[in-house]
Enzyme design. Structure first.
Site, short mmCIF file in Angstrom:
data_model
loop_
_atom_site.label_atom_id
_atom_site.label_comp_id
_atom_site.label_asym_id
_atom_site.label_seq_id
_atom_site.Cartn_x
_atom_site.Cartn_y
_atom_site.Cartn_z
N HIS A 92 -1.31 12.95 -25.42
CA HIS A 92 -1.14 12.28 -26.71
C HIS A 92 -1.21 13.25 -27.90
O HIS A 92 -0.37 13.22 -28.79
CB HIS A 92 -2.22 11.20 -26.91
CG HIS A 92 -2.30 10.21 -25.79
ND1 HIS A 92 -1.19 9.73 -25.14
CD2 HIS A 92 -3.37 9.61 -25.20
CE1 HIS A 92 -1.57 8.86 -24.21
NE2 HIS A 92 -2.88 8.78 -24.22
N LYS A 144 -15.00 10.23 -27.26
CA LYS A 144 -15.46 8.86 -26.98
C LYS A 144 -16.79 8.66 -27.69
O LYS A 144 -17.54 9.61 -27.92
CB LYS A 144 -15.68 8.68 -25.48
CG LYS A 144 -14.46 9.01 -24.61
CD LYS A 144 -13.59 7.81 -24.43
CE LYS A 144 -12.45 8.10 -23.48
NZ LYS A 144 -11.33 7.17 -23.67
N ASP A 168 0.87 -1.18 0.00
CA ASP A 168 0.00 0.00 0.00
C ASP A 168 0.90 1.23 0.00
O ASP A 168 1.53 1.55 1.01
CB ASP A 168 -0.91 -0.01 1.23
CG ASP A 168 -1.92 1.14 1.18
OD1 ASP A 168 -1.68 2.11 0.42
OD2 ASP A 168 -2.94 1.06 1.87
P1 NDP Z 1 -7.09 1.09 -12.17
O1 NDP Z 1 -7.99 1.86 -11.28
O2 NDP Z 1 -7.65 0.04 -13.04
O3 NDP Z 1 -5.95 0.40 -11.30
C1 NDP Z 1 -5.35 1.06 -10.22
C2 NDP Z 1 -4.37 0.11 -9.57
O4 NDP Z 1 -3.77 0.77 -8.45
C3 NDP Z 1 -4.98 -1.16 -9.03
O5 NDP Z 1 -4.09 -2.24 -9.27
C4 NDP Z 1 -5.07 -0.91 -7.53
O6 NDP Z 1 -5.04 -2.15 -6.90
C5 NDP Z 1 -3.79 -0.10 -7.32
N1 NDP Z 1 -3.80 0.75 -6.13
C6 NDP Z 1 -4.72 1.68 -5.78
N2 NDP Z 1 -4.37 2.28 -4.62
C7 NDP Z 1 -3.20 1.70 -4.24
C8 NDP Z 1 -2.33 1.89 -3.13
N3 NDP Z 1 -2.61 2.77 -2.17
N4 NDP Z 1 -1.21 1.15 -3.06
C9 NDP Z 1 -0.92 0.24 -4.02
N5 NDP Z 1 -1.70 0.02 -5.09
C10 NDP Z 1 -2.83 0.74 -5.19
O7 NDP Z 1 -6.29 2.20 -13.02
P2 NDP Z 1 -5.66 2.05 -14.47
O8 NDP Z 1 -4.91 0.78 -14.55
O9 NDP Z 1 -6.71 2.32 -15.47
O10 NDP Z 1 -4.68 3.31 -14.54
C11 NDP Z 1 -3.47 3.36 -13.86
C12 NDP Z 1 -2.66 4.56 -14.33
O11 NDP Z 1 -2.42 4.44 -15.72
C13 NDP Z 1 -3.37 5.90 -14.16
O12 NDP Z 1 -2.42 6.89 -13.97
C14 NDP Z 1 -4.02 6.11 -15.52
O13 NDP Z 1 -4.28 7.44 -15.79
C15 NDP Z 1 -2.93 5.57 -16.42
N6 NDP Z 1 -3.40 5.15 -17.73
C16 NDP Z 1 -4.35 4.20 -17.85
C17 NDP Z 1 -4.76 3.80 -19.11
C18 NDP Z 1 -5.77 2.73 -19.30
O14 NDP Z 1 -6.10 2.45 -20.47
N7 NDP Z 1 -6.28 2.11 -18.25
C19 NDP Z 1 -4.19 4.40 -20.34
C20 NDP Z 1 -3.17 5.38 -20.09
C21 NDP Z 1 -2.81 5.72 -18.82
P3 NDP Z 1 -5.60 -2.44 -5.42
O15 NDP Z 1 -6.97 -1.89 -5.36
O16 NDP Z 1 -5.51 -3.93 -5.34
O17 NDP Z 1 -4.65 -1.76 -4.52
C1 BG6 Z 2 -5.42 6.80 -22.69
C2 BG6 Z 2 -6.68 7.50 -22.25
O1 BG6 Z 2 -4.31 7.58 -22.36
O2 BG6 Z 2 -5.46 6.62 -24.11
C3 BG6 Z 2 -7.90 6.71 -22.67
O3 BG6 Z 2 -6.68 7.63 -20.84
C4 BG6 Z 2 -7.88 6.43 -24.16
O4 BG6 Z 2 -9.08 7.42 -22.33
C5 BG6 Z 2 -6.54 5.83 -24.56
O5 BG6 Z 2 -8.92 5.52 -24.45
C6 BG6 Z 2 -6.43 5.74 -26.08
O6 BG6 Z 2 -5.27 5.03 -26.42
P1 BG6 Z 2 -5.22 4.26 -27.82
O7 BG6 Z 2 -3.81 3.78 -27.91
O8 BG6 Z 2 -6.22 3.15 -27.71
O9 BG6 Z 2 -5.59 5.26 -28.84
#
Ligand code: NDP
Ligand code: BG6
Length: 487
Positions: free
Chosen positions: A241, A339, A95
């Protein structure tokens, strides 16, 4: 001030720790990318991959999670590769928001291990995780940190995060990822601009009429609304992006392909971007939010239904950006992203000016189209140059458009952008990552747009899911006799 040893770019990296290993990004992008790199034998032999998150997972459950992530890819799983790859995997409950939340990672004195820490976490935790790594003695001199976008919510929060990170990791150990920079066609754009002589003399306001950058998605926000509602399309897509694409298109030729040479040129573009004002916001930008509709033949719910309440967040933005420098004065850069649009398409169009004078008769005149260079990033990957050609035959002179593909078929599997970027972090090559001044300048411009919207009181206009956005997005170009390329 504490002095830390400079990182040794040749130090063998032993470990990758993915914070947020149970999240969407890790599952969809990170684990499959790492698996494919291992399949190509591109990971070091003694390299461990540690998944970290708060969830209590035992080893078997973590392996099952990663396996499911790889199986979800169309390529499927090769049992031989899986055996090698799965032997690298560990899970560690952690955490990052708790002062001693990383004790599991440091267990058994495992502190001086050259490690890449990948923050697939909410950006609000980036400062905390760096502090916790430092406290646990895990930020050793050869360690690197990779940060996902968005870094902050605006310039002030971005600066605060960057400062917290900088108190533990020097800039040359910080890799701010923008996965668009790892896309194959973006790499090809750089080759096209700087490995050919004939584009450069035309790459300016004498020959180019305008530029369009479209990032259209058919997906909605879905269950990411908790994050998205706070950010909207401007901060989620334009700040990172789309501005990166704009910088690569507009920058001057760098002295070399080195990280700082390229990033210095991108910074100059960002400094030349004309700020928005309350008056220009109304003229030069459109916000939208999807209502219900039909996408890909299926009914799609409205954004507010997904969220379960009223919202002023934009899921669509179209705007005209101007770059006030000698090369680009008078050339609009139209940016559009949203979107739940009619189709998935990421495309750049460089529209050249029409002929200064046509020698052709009225019939051929009708066929005439101005040249354009179209760069498709997805779903197809292609670069094509539209040229005019004579229609064959004995009839009077008629013309036809010839789209000339400039892309060689790769023959291989289409790589995930993260594969290239992860390899670059392993090689300690920051060229495709975003420097602190870049990210902060991009925020400064985007903050100006957001402030202008607030002052002008511009609400998001509704658009039907499955359409190309609000009518205002078309009017934005039509006002100057132009149109989006929507073929
Ligand atoms: P999610 O909400 O799906 O995942 C978040 C993760 O963080 C989970 O594994 C959660 O697991 C963990 N987490 C949350 N709080 C804590 C904590 N205090 N300590 C340790 N682990 C923690 O987010 P995304 O995967 O969608 O996004 C993650 C990052 O990537 C963000 O910055 C997002 O903007 C960026 N991003 C995401 C994209 C996407 O397509 N999803 C694209 C581009 C960027 P648990 O609850 O088990 O702790
Ligand atoms: C991520 C955004 O950075 O890029 C999303 O948070 C978006 O909202 C995604 O869907 C788009 O990426 P790609 O590679 O699928 O165009």
């Amino acid at each position: 001030m504490r002095l830390r040893p400079m990182p040794d770019e040749h130090a063998p990296i032993k470990r990758l720790v993915i914070f947020g290993a149970t999240g969407d990004l890790a599952e969809r992008m990170m684990f499959p990318s790492l698996y494919f790199l291992d399949a190509d034998r591109l990971l070091p032999d003694d390299f461990t991959i540690v998944g970290a998150a708060r969830s209590a997972l035992d080893h078997a459950a973590f392996l099952a999670l990663v396996r499911a992530a790889v199986e979800a890819r169309p390529e499927g799983v090769d049992e031989g590769v899986w055996e090698r790859f799965s032997a690298r995997l560990r899970y560690c409950q952690a955490d990052v928001s708790k002062p001693d939340g990383l004790s599991g990672l440091a267990a058994g004195g495992a502190v001086d291990i050259p490690t890449i820490y990948y923050l697939a976490l909410s950006p609000s935790l980036y400062g905390a995780v760096c502090g916790a790594l430092d406290k646990a003695g895990l930020a050793c001199g050869d360690c690197r940190i990779v940060m996902e976008k968005p870094i902050g919510h605006d310039l002030a929060t971005s600066r605060a995060i960057n400062a917290e990170v900088a108190s533990v990791f020097e800039e040359n150990r910080v890799f701010r990822i923008d996965h668009y920079l790892g896309k194959e066609t973006v790499q090809n754009l750089i080759a096209l601009r700087f490995a050919n002589t004939f584009f450069e003399p035309l790459w300016n306001n004498l020959a180019i009429d305008h530029v369009q950058i479209t990032v259209a998605e058919t997906e909605g926000v879905g269950d990411r609304w908790g994050y998205y509602d706070e950010y909207g399309a401007l901060r989620d897509m334009v700040q990172n992006h789309m501005m990166q694409l704009l910088c690569l298109l507009a920058m001057e030729p760098p002295a070399d392909a080195g990280a700082d040479s390229v990033r210095d040129e991108k910074v100059k573009v960002l400094k030349s971007m004309r700020p928005f004002s309350r008056a220009s916001a109304q003229q030069l930008s459109v916000r939208g939010q999807y209502r219900g509709g039909v996408v890909d033949g299926k009914a799609a719910a409205a954004y507010e239904e997904e969220k379960g309440g009223q919202s002023d967040t934009e899921t669509f933005v179209a705007l005209r950006a101007d770059i006030d420098n000698w090369r680009w004065a008078g050339v609009p850069f139209y940016l559009r992203t949203g979107k739940r649009l009619a189709e998935r398409r990421t495309q750049i169009v460089i529209q050249f000016k029409p002929l200064p004078h046509s020698i052709f008769g009225p019939q051929a005149q009708e066929d005439l189209m101005a040249n354009r260079l179209v760069i498709d990033l997805q779903p197809k990957e292609d670069i094509s140059l539209l040229l005019m050609n004579r229609r064959p035959g004995l009839s009077a002179q008629r013309l036809q458009a010839l789209p000339l593909s400039l892309t060689l078929p790769s023959g291989g599997r289409r790589r995930i952008a993260y594969e290239r970027l992860l390899l670059d972090v392993l090689a300690c090559n920051p060229a495709l990552f975003v420097r602190r001044d870049e990210v902060e300048l991009a925020w400064a411009w985007v903050d100006g747009v957001a402030a202008a919207w607030r002052e002008a009181g511009l609400p998001p206009k509704p658009y039907a899911a499955g359409s190309w956005g609000p009518a205002g997005a078309f009017a934005l170009l039509e006002r100057s006799g132009r149109a989006w390329l929507d073929e």
